[in-house]
Design an enzyme around this catalytic site. Structure first.
Site, short mmCIF file in Angstrom:
data_model
loop_
_atom_site.label_atom_id
_atom_site.label_comp_id
_atom_site.label_asym_id
_atom_site.label_seq_id
_atom_site.Cartn_x
_atom_site.Cartn_y
_atom_site.Cartn_z
N GLU A 38 0.81 -1.22 0.00
CA GLU A 38 0.00 0.00 0.00
C GLU A 38 0.84 1.27 0.00
O GLU A 38 0.91 2.01 1.00
CB GLU A 38 -0.98 0.00 1.18
CG GLU A 38 -1.95 -1.17 1.12
CD GLU A 38 -3.03 -1.14 2.19
OE1 GLU A 38 -2.96 -0.28 3.09
OE2 GLU A 38 -3.94 -1.97 2.13
N GLU B 128 -5.56 -8.34 0.00
CA GLU B 128 -6.26 -8.00 1.25
C GLU B 128 -7.70 -7.66 0.92
O GLU B 128 -7.96 -6.92 -0.03
CB GLU B 128 -5.65 -6.77 1.94
CG GLU B 128 -4.36 -7.01 2.64
CD GLU B 128 -3.86 -5.77 3.38
OE1 GLU B 128 -4.67 -4.92 3.80
OE2 GLU B 128 -2.62 -5.66 3.50
O1 IFM Z 1 -4.78 -3.32 8.77
C1 IFM Z 1 -4.60 -2.75 7.53
C2 IFM Z 1 -3.42 -3.36 6.81
O2 IFM Z 1 -2.25 -3.22 7.56
C3 IFM Z 1 -3.20 -2.66 5.49
N1 IFM Z 1 -4.39 -2.64 4.73
C4 IFM Z 1 -5.61 -2.22 5.36
C5 IFM Z 1 -5.82 -2.96 6.66
C6 IFM Z 1 -7.12 -2.50 7.33
O3 IFM Z 1 -7.05 -1.15 7.60
#
Ligand code: IFM
Length: 439
Positions: free
Chosen positions: A163, A345
């Protein structure tokens, strides 16, 4: 259920800071998150990552739970300050932890997927400017070389930066993540050095002759206009340009968006040769998706601001926009030139309650996961080379500035005792995976 590619991956993900704890054990150096947690008012409830959910000591139990659920891939990150010291030499005790974890996973037939950077920059590098300093990208290259030399025999799936939007904007412009700055200039420097660090990791991977695949992990937002007002349509386009294209275009297509180059001197003046490194071909790409941002015009420099529409919400609070998920995956796949895509994710936070009978009835998470997995799978018919899906997260854990107040896990963690308990969503995921594998 539709027939899936035989090697379709069903996994779950965590990150070092969020689960490991053991913040200063076995030679681990402080990270910017250890420091940030000490700053008053930065983390809800004054929570810290010193113990977290103690995955460092309880990894075997966690691997056993993964095996029970039937997860075939586990995506986790390596803590840079755990495996490398200030002179960029290996810390053998930290390396031994990840070796134990990797061996435990393989023993259970679970394939590791390693994220090289999930936000725990060593504090000694922040003292030199962190991601605003190109030296940080070259230190990252040295760290990646170490990881490839020690762990590539166990792992053939690698993600570079997790990210980039959060590593740059959230940390250097909006200030809610470590190191907590509010500067557009610093943000643009960070953007470039993060992109460069990604490319340096890819180059080191190829030079080391590693087998397997490497790629970035991007939370591409593909914002939409809140209304059909031309100013809002333009706001959504600007938002995408600054929050998504600024990462996807350099990595996948070898250039920054023209508009950003016109407006941002830092990127215009970046060393020309860097783009050849940033755009080195990758094998696959990870997309992190939670919800789609709806935006309207705002006179705030960026020209756009998010609005909350009347959608159901999770606890973050984020809207549930599952109908937009296929569009997002398709757009990402197109920008990435059709290479294999993993949803690295996806998940939701709810205020789960551990009942007296030791059960957690997280029905809303089951609905969220079922609808999002099916939406993701629908893109196979749209020509997307979708290869896998990872639930965020395996365990309830430290949710950055929210501390432990947001629970994302398939597994409930009692934060006092660290006791783990499978939520109903873990049983749902188990059954979903079993059915998918049978077809
Ligand atoms: O917890 C985070 C993760 O570390 C990175 N992506 C989003 C998740 C939820 O906010």
């Amino acid at each position: 259920m539709k027939k899936l590619p035989y090697d379709f991956a069903f996994g779950s993900a965590t990150a070092s800071v969020q689960v490991e704890g053991a913040w200063n054990e076995d030679g681990k150096l402080p990270s910017i998150w250890d420091d940030f947690c000490k700053r008053k008012g930065k983390i809800d409830n004054g929570d810290t990552v010193e113990v977290s959910v103690d995955h460092y000591h309880r990894y075997q139990e966690d691997v056993d739970l993964m095996a029970y659920i039937g997860i075939d891939h586990y995506r986790f990150s390596i803590s840079w300050p755990r495996v490398m010291d200030e002179s960029l030499r290996p810390n053998e005790k930290g390396i031994a932890f990840y070796t134990r974890l990797l061996e435990a996973l393989l023993e259970k037939g679970i394939k590791p997927a390693i994220t090289l950077y999930h936000w725990d920059l060593p504090s000694f590098l922040q003292k030199q400017g962190g991601w605003t300093n190109p030296l940080c990208a070259y230190a990252f290259e040295a760290y990646c070389k170490l990881c490839f030399s020690r762990f590539s025999r166990y792992c053939d799936m690698w993600f570079t930066m997790n990210e980039p939007l959060c590593i740059s904007y959230v940390s250097y412009l909006w200030g809610t993540h470590a190191p907590g700055y509010h500067s557009m200039e610093k943000t643009m420097k960070a953007v470039h050095n993060i992109n460069l660090a990604h490319g340096l990791a890819v180059r080191a991977f190829r030079d080391a002759g590693c087998k397997g695949q490497i790629g970035p992990c991007i939370n591409a937002s593909y914002s939409k206009p809140a209304t059909q007002d031309p100013r809002d349509i333009e706001a959504a386009r600007r938002d995408n340009c600054y929050k998504t294209d600024i990462f996807t275009l350099p990595v996948f297509q070898g250039h920054y968006p023209e508009e950003i180059l016109r407006e941002q001197k830092v990127l215009r003046n970046a060393p020309k040769g860097d783009m050849n490194i940033i755009s080195l071909p990758v094998d696959m790409a990870g997309l992190n998706y939670y919800h789609t941002d709806y935006v309207k015009y705002a006179d705030n420099g960026l020209g756009a601001e998010g609005v909350i529409l009347d959608f159901p919400m999770t606890d973050m609070p984020w809207t549930i926009t599952v109908d937009d998920f296929p569009f997002c995956i398709k757009s990402f796949s197109e920008q990435a030139n059709g290479i294999p895509i993993y949803i690295t994710e996806n998940g939701c936070a709810y205020d789960d309650v551990l009942e007296n009978d030791g059960e957690v009835h997280d029905i809303r998470r089951i609905d969220y996961l079922r609808s999002h997995i099916n939406a993701a799978l629908s893109t196979l018919d749209m020509g997307v080379d979708l290869k896998g899906y990872f639930v965020w997260s395996l365990l309830d854990n430290f949710e950055w500035s929210y501390g432990y107040s947001k629970r994302f896990g398939l597994i409930y963690v009692d934060y006092m005792t660290k006791r783990r308990c499978l939520k109903d969503s873990a049983f749902f995921y188990k059954e979903f995976i079993e059915n998918a594998k049978q077809v």
